[in-house]
Write a protein that holds these residues in place. Structure first.
Motif, PDB file in Angstrom:
ATOM      1  N   TRP A  30     -42.999 -96.183 -26.792  1.00  0.00           N
ATOM      2  CA  TRP A  30     -44.359 -96.029 -27.298  1.00  0.00           C
ATOM      3  C   TRP A  30     -44.751 -94.555 -27.361  1.00  0.00           C
ATOM      4  O   TRP A  30     -45.319 -94.089 -28.345  1.00  0.00           O
ATOM      5  CB  TRP A  30     -45.345 -96.757 -26.378  1.00  0.00           C
ATOM      6  CG  TRP A  30     -45.749 -98.085 -26.931  1.00  0.00           C
ATOM      7  CD1 TRP A  30     -45.342 -99.310 -26.512  1.00  0.00           C
ATOM      8  CD2 TRP A  30     -46.639 -98.311 -28.032  1.00  0.00           C
ATOM      9  NE1 TRP A  30     -45.911-100.287 -27.272  1.00  0.00           N
ATOM     10  CE2 TRP A  30     -46.716 -99.700 -28.217  1.00  0.00           C
ATOM     11  CE3 TRP A  30     -47.368 -97.474 -28.867  1.00  0.00           C
ATOM     12  CZ2 TRP A  30     -47.495-100.271 -29.209  1.00  0.00           C
ATOM     13  CZ3 TRP A  30     -48.150 -98.043 -29.865  1.00  0.00           C
ATOM     14  CH2 TRP A  30     -48.203 -99.428 -30.030  1.00  0.00           C
ATOM     15  N   ALA A  31     -44.457 -93.834 -26.263  1.00  0.00           N
ATOM     16  CA  ALA A  31     -44.825 -92.419 -26.210  1.00  0.00           C
ATOM     17  C   ALA A  31     -44.177 -91.658 -27.360  1.00  0.00           C
ATOM     18  O   ALA A  31     -44.839 -90.904 -28.084  1.00  0.00           O
ATOM     19  CB  ALA A  31     -44.399 -91.824 -24.868  1.00  0.00           C
ATOM     20  N   LEU A  32     -42.880 -91.901 -27.561  1.00  0.00           N
ATOM     21  CA  LEU A  32     -42.180 -91.197 -28.636  1.00  0.00           C
ATOM     22  C   LEU A  32     -42.740 -91.591 -29.994  1.00  0.00           C
ATOM     23  O   LEU A  32     -42.881 -90.765 -30.886  1.00  0.00           O
ATOM     24  CB  LEU A  32     -40.681 -91.482 -28.563  1.00  0.00           C
ATOM     25  CG  LEU A  32     -39.967 -90.766 -27.420  1.00  0.00           C
ATOM     26  CD1 LEU A  32     -38.520 -91.189 -27.342  1.00  0.00           C
ATOM     27  CD2 LEU A  32     -40.054 -89.255 -27.628  1.00  0.00           C
ATOM     28  N   ALA A  33     -43.084 -92.871 -30.140  1.00  0.00           N
ATOM     29  CA  ALA A  33     -43.635 -93.326 -31.419  1.00  0.00           C
ATOM     30  C   ALA A  33     -44.971 -92.649 -31.702  1.00  0.00           C
ATOM     31  O   ALA A  33     -45.309 -92.371 -32.856  1.00  0.00           O
ATOM     32  CB  ALA A  33     -43.808 -94.839 -31.399  1.00  0.00           C
ATOM     33  N   LEU A  34     -45.723 -92.357 -30.639  1.00  0.00           N
ATOM     34  CA  LEU A  34     -47.014 -91.691 -30.844  1.00  0.00           C
ATOM     35  C   LEU A  34     -46.823 -90.213 -31.196  1.00  0.00           C
ATOM     36  O   LEU A  34     -47.601 -89.636 -31.963  1.00  0.00           O
ATOM     37  CB  LEU A  34     -47.862 -91.798 -29.576  1.00  0.00           C
ATOM     38  CG  LEU A  34     -48.447 -93.184 -29.280  1.00  0.00           C
ATOM     39  CD1 LEU A  34     -49.075 -93.217 -27.899  1.00  0.00           C
ATOM     40  CD2 LEU A  34     -49.488 -93.547 -30.333  1.00  0.00           C
ATOM     41  N   ALA A  63     -50.413 -87.639 -30.617  1.00  0.00           N
ATOM     42  CA  ALA A  63     -49.359 -86.928 -29.877  1.00  0.00           C
ATOM     43  C   ALA A  63     -49.785 -86.669 -28.437  1.00  0.00           C
ATOM     44  O   ALA A  63     -48.980 -86.820 -27.513  1.00  0.00           O
ATOM     45  CB  ALA A  63     -49.021 -85.624 -30.576  1.00  0.00           C
ATOM     46  N   ALA A  64     -51.050 -86.303 -28.246  1.00  0.00           N
ATOM     47  CA  ALA A  64     -51.517 -86.040 -26.882  1.00  0.00           C
ATOM     48  C   ALA A  64     -51.430 -87.308 -26.045  1.00  0.00           C
ATOM     49  O   ALA A  64     -51.027 -87.267 -24.881  1.00  0.00           O
ATOM     50  CB  ALA A  64     -52.950 -85.512 -26.914  1.00  0.00           C
ATOM     51  N   ARG A 118     -48.433 -90.180 -21.770  1.00  0.00           N
ATOM     52  CA  ARG A 118     -47.961 -91.494 -21.341  1.00  0.00           C
ATOM     53  C   ARG A 118     -46.685 -91.451 -20.539  1.00  0.00           C
ATOM     54  O   ARG A 118     -46.532 -92.224 -19.613  1.00  0.00           O
ATOM     55  CB  ARG A 118     -47.685 -92.337 -22.578  1.00  0.00           C
ATOM     56  CG  ARG A 118     -48.697 -93.397 -22.840  1.00  0.00           C
ATOM     57  CD  ARG A 118     -48.345 -94.030 -24.152  1.00  0.00           C
ATOM     58  NE  ARG A 118     -47.897 -95.387 -23.951  1.00  0.00           N
ATOM     59  CZ  ARG A 118     -48.696 -96.431 -24.075  1.00  0.00           C
ATOM     60  NH1 ARG A 118     -49.955 -96.251 -24.350  1.00  0.00           N
ATOM     61  NH2 ARG A 118     -48.236 -97.643 -23.916  1.00  0.00           N
ATOM     62  N   ALA A 119     -45.762 -90.584 -20.941  1.00  0.00           N
ATOM     63  CA  ALA A 119     -44.458 -90.669 -20.287  1.00  0.00           C
ATOM     64  C   ALA A 119     -43.789 -89.312 -20.242  1.00  0.00           C
ATOM     65  O   ALA A 119     -44.047 -88.450 -21.072  1.00  0.00           O
ATOM     66  CB  ALA A 119     -43.568 -91.649 -21.042  1.00  0.00           C
ATOM     67  N   ASP A 120     -42.925 -89.178 -19.238  1.00  0.00           N
ATOM     68  CA  ASP A 120     -42.060 -88.009 -19.193  1.00  0.00           C
ATOM     69  C   ASP A 120     -40.742 -88.380 -19.832  1.00  0.00           C
ATOM     70  O   ASP A 120     -40.243 -89.485 -19.642  1.00  0.00           O
ATOM     71  CB  ASP A 120     -41.806 -87.598 -17.732  1.00  0.00           C
ATOM     72  CG  ASP A 120     -42.950 -86.754 -17.216  1.00  0.00           C
ATOM     73  OD1 ASP A 120     -43.389 -85.874 -17.976  1.00  0.00           O
ATOM     74  OD2 ASP A 120     -43.409 -86.991 -16.099  1.00  0.00           O
ATOM     75  N   LYS A 145     -39.226 -82.869 -23.325  1.00  0.00           N
ATOM     76  CA  LYS A 145     -40.677 -82.755 -23.445  1.00  0.00           C
ATOM     77  C   LYS A 145     -41.106 -81.288 -23.523  1.00  0.00           C
ATOM     78  O   LYS A 145     -41.994 -80.927 -24.289  1.00  0.00           O
ATOM     79  CB  LYS A 145     -41.338 -83.431 -22.243  1.00  0.00           C
ATOM     80  CG  LYS A 145     -42.831 -83.623 -22.399  1.00  0.00           C
ATOM     81  CD  LYS A 145     -43.392 -84.468 -21.271  1.00  0.00           C
ATOM     82  CE  LYS A 145     -44.908 -84.538 -21.350  1.00  0.00           C
ATOM     83  NZ  LYS A 145     -45.473 -85.397 -20.313  1.00  0.00           N
ATOM     84  N   THR A 146     -40.439 -80.442 -22.720  1.00  0.00           N
ATOM     85  CA  THR A 146     -40.780 -79.016 -22.728  1.00  0.00           C
ATOM     86  C   THR A 146     -40.485 -78.412 -24.091  1.00  0.00           C
ATOM     87  O   THR A 146     -41.291 -77.648 -24.623  1.00  0.00           O
ATOM     88  CB  THR A 146     -39.973 -78.257 -21.649  1.00  0.00           C
ATOM     89  OG1 THR A 146     -39.721 -79.149 -20.584  1.00  0.00           O
ATOM     90  CG2 THR A 146     -40.717 -77.059 -21.181  1.00  0.00           C
TER      91      THR A 146
END
Lengths: 422, 275
Positions: free
Chosen positions: A33-37, B93-94, B99-101, B105-106
């Motif tokens: 989900w995070a990547l999709a966002l 995106a924010a 939501r997750a690591d 990500k960096t």
């Protein structure tokens, strides 16, 4: 008895396993989900921002103009070692291709590129192109060089032939060296360019000089203001903070315009000075380094004040008193106790101001003279006036690397997630 | 800052010197802004005080000039659409970043922040070169895309800051009560983070509204924005109309600044209640 206990235990373990895997699945779903966002923004930035910049920077190491216009010639010249004249067969290929290129009018950017190597090449190549069909086509190999020389005697100089060989690409350090005022000589060694063309090292040094000076002035002016804001009671410091933020929010162009109105020859400062009898002739306050410093510091000062202020706000004022009560002079207490605690803010402010000033273009272009233009100006100049995109790309590469080095330091020192916006 | 009664003469001198110094620096910061505003009401086209008389002729000139009005129109169109794109993409995106690591990500954050860091001339030159090759130069679409890219980081930063204090149990509560993810977003998440989203949008708008260098490269004569018009105006002849435009832009900035400040206070107040 034991058997039942075993089975309960294994059932428990089995349940534990499914719970584990379900948790893992839930965690995986979260990541998906995070990547999709994030994906839409990432794709958008890639297409609209990253790819354009990369494609520009690629121009700094490419050398494709000549091979695009004269592909067969480039192929034929590859066999030549670069000593003396190219083999006559290669010249014949060149002659043939000139006829075609002249017909299709595809020689333009190649002549421009060759003219960078040797001035005079452009007019010579144009002349040769015009006469290629009549004077060069079908000339036998043993007479081809003479035919070229008959059109322009400069073809008798091997340097021109060599310039073509040097520009065959596809990769070349030609523009990167140019951006550092260097070039390769006939032996391939790196040497200085003629002094009439050597401006970019000066421009680079000047960019650094202006950035350092602006950063220092911002620091000297910003420190007292940050200190004042941090030591005043909150209600009053909030009011003064608005005075700092107001210019921060006003557009760069508006503020630069205001400085032109103030500083120009018939501007407010000169009018007032003359009216008061302080000076008789208008002072030169603009179109020189003074104007650049005044306007740039004005624009960048809030970027210095805000990070220092936010660090100073967290410093316990009793530390200073404690130091003084232990016998330190007020200045010593400030330098030894207070200032070291401000260092994170000072580091953030100075680095930010320095990084931002490296890339300044609008303000120096409007209030500076010809000797005050920074590297950005020359990128624009080469991009839009002289259409030397390779050189513009090489200069961009230098500016980008410089910025990234200092941003890397900023990141290690401050962390880019703490970038202050106001 | 009050001086203690036991202050020595040297301390007193320093104290007053410090106050004079700070006043001078504040004057330096503010004078240019406050000097240019009255001049826009001057009845004669000179930049000097005392002014001979007051008039609105420079404002009239602005609102009757096709070129200035075209610039205004283009600025509004580009600003609004760039803000829409930047706010939508940036908010999503924010949320994702919060939501997750995950690995990379960096690196993702570095790419995201780079439009603020990379010198604007490099960005503009790159866009000019690339957009021309795909037929987007001298179009408002190209300018919208460019300005949206420059605005996205600001949206992500402000929305991320709001999300720091966000209680994810509220999302779970909404979901456990049977709402689908979209409903949860619009009924629970969005109202909670709205101040951050609006400040991000304002940041994105002002980024586009004030942006000049990309506009110099990408905008043809028909796509001139307000700053682009001002730029050619200043380079040719500094007319008082430009001071009128500058004054309106300053007032507009003040308006946006006040809005942002109110939003910030609202967020702080809401947080105060929750804690």
């Amino acid at each position: 008895m034991t058997a039942t206990a075993d089975s309960t235990e294994s059932a428990f373990l089995a349940g534990n396993n499914t719970l584990k895997s379900r948790l893992r699945r839930a965690e995986r779903m979260r990541k998906v989900w995070a990547l999709a966002l994030i994906a839409p923004m990432f794709v958008f930035l890639m297409v609209s921002f990253v790819i354009p910049i990369v494609s520009l920077l690629k121009l700094s190491v490419e050398d494709l103009e000549v091979s695009k216009a004269l592909p067969l010639t480039v192929e034929a010249f590859k066999a030549w070692d670069g000593e003396g004249f190219p083999p006559p067969e290669a010249m014949q290929v060149f002659a043939q291709e000139l006829v075609v290129a002249e017909e299709n009018k595809t020689l333009g950017s190649a002549t421009r590129r060759l003219n960078y190597s040797l001035s005079g090449f452009k007019s010579m190549l144009k002349k040769t192109g015009r006469k290629a069909e009549d004077d060069l086509a079908g000339v036998p190999a043993d007479q081809i060089l003479d035919a070229f020389i008959a059109i322009d005697k400069d073809w008798g100089d091997p340097a021109y032939w060599r310039a073509i060989k040097d520009a065959v690409g596809p990769l070349s350090d030609y523009y990167a060296l140019w951006a550092l005022d260097r070039q390769r000589d006939a032996d391939g060694d790196i040497v200085m360019r003629p002094s009439t063309q050597s401006i970019y090292v000066d421009v680079l040094l000047r960019t650094l000089e202006i950035s350092v000076a602006v950063t220092l002035i911002c620091f000297v002016l910003g420190l007292p203001i940050a200190y004042l804001l941090a030591t005043l009671p909150t209600s009053r410091s909030n009011l003064l903070l608005i005075l700092v933020l107001l210019p921060f929010w006003t557009s760069l162009l508006v503020r630069t315009t205001a400085w032109i109105v103030l500083l120009q020859n018939q501007g407010l400062i000169n009018d007032t000075g003359i009216w008061l009898g302080l000076w008789n002739e208008p002072l030169e306050l603009i179109r020189n380094r003074f104007g650049v410093y005044v306007a740039m510091v004005h624009i960048l000062l809030p970027f210095m004040i805000l990070p220092i202020f936010s660090v100073m706000k967290g410093i316990n004022p009793w530390h200073m008193r404690a130091a003084e009560s232990l016998g330190a002079h007020r200045w010593k207490a400030f330098l030894k106790v207070y200032l070291p605690q401000c260092l994170p803010g000072i580091g953030a402010g100075t680095l930010l101001v320095f990084i931002l000033s490296l890339g300044y273009y609008i303000t120096p272009a409007l209030v500076g003279g010809p000797q005050d233009q920074m590297i950005s100006f020359w990128i624009v100049e080469n991009m839009s006036s002289t259409l030397n995109w390779g050189l513009a790309a090489a200069l961009s590469m230098i500016l980008l690397l410089l910025t990234l080095v200092f941003f890397f330091i900023y990141n290690r020192f401050v962390g880019f997630d703490k970038l202050r916006l106001g | 800052m009050a001086l203690p009664i036991y202050a020595s003469p040297v301390q007193r001198v320093w104290h007053y010197f410090f106050i004079v110094l700070c006043t001078a620096i504040f004057l330096y910061l503010l004078v240019p802004i406050f000097v240019i505003m009255p001049l826009s009401f001057n009845s004669v086209p000179y930049f000097s005080y005392p002014m001979e008389g007051y008039s609105l002729r420079w404002y009239e000139e602005f609102f009757t000039s096709d070129q200035w009005l075209l610039g205004l129109k283009n600025s509004i169109i580009v600003g609004v659409f760039a803000t829409l794109v930047a706010t939508t993409l940036g908010t999503l995106a924010a949320l994702g970043l919060n939501r997750a690591d995950f690995r990379g990500k960096t690196a993702m954050m570095a790419i995201l922040i780079s439009p603020i860091i990379i010198p604007i001339v490099i960005t503009a030159a790159g866009m000019f070169y690339f957009y021309a090759s795909i037929g987007l130069s001298s179009t408002l679409t190209g300018l919208v895309l460019a300005h949206a890219a420059l605005g996205v980081p600001f949206v992500v930063i402000t929305v991320s800051a709001t999300l720091v204090g966000f209680d994810h149990n509220l999302v779970r509560a909404g979901a456990s009560l049977g709402a689908n993810p979209f409903r949860v977003f619009f009924k629970v998440t969005l109202p909670m983070i709205l101040p951050g989203v609006v400040s991000g949008a304002l940041f994105a708008f002002i980024t586009s509204w004030d942006e000049l260098v990309v506009a110099i490269f990408l905008a043809g004569a028909e796509e001139h924005t307000l700053p682009r018009r001002m730029w050619s105006g200043i380079r040719e002849l500094l007319s008082p109309t430009i001071t009128a435009v500058a004054t309106m832009l300053i007032l507009f900035s003040i308006l946006l600044m006040v809005t942002m400040e109110l939003l910030r206070r609202r967020t702080e107040r809401l947080r105060g209640i929750r804690n």
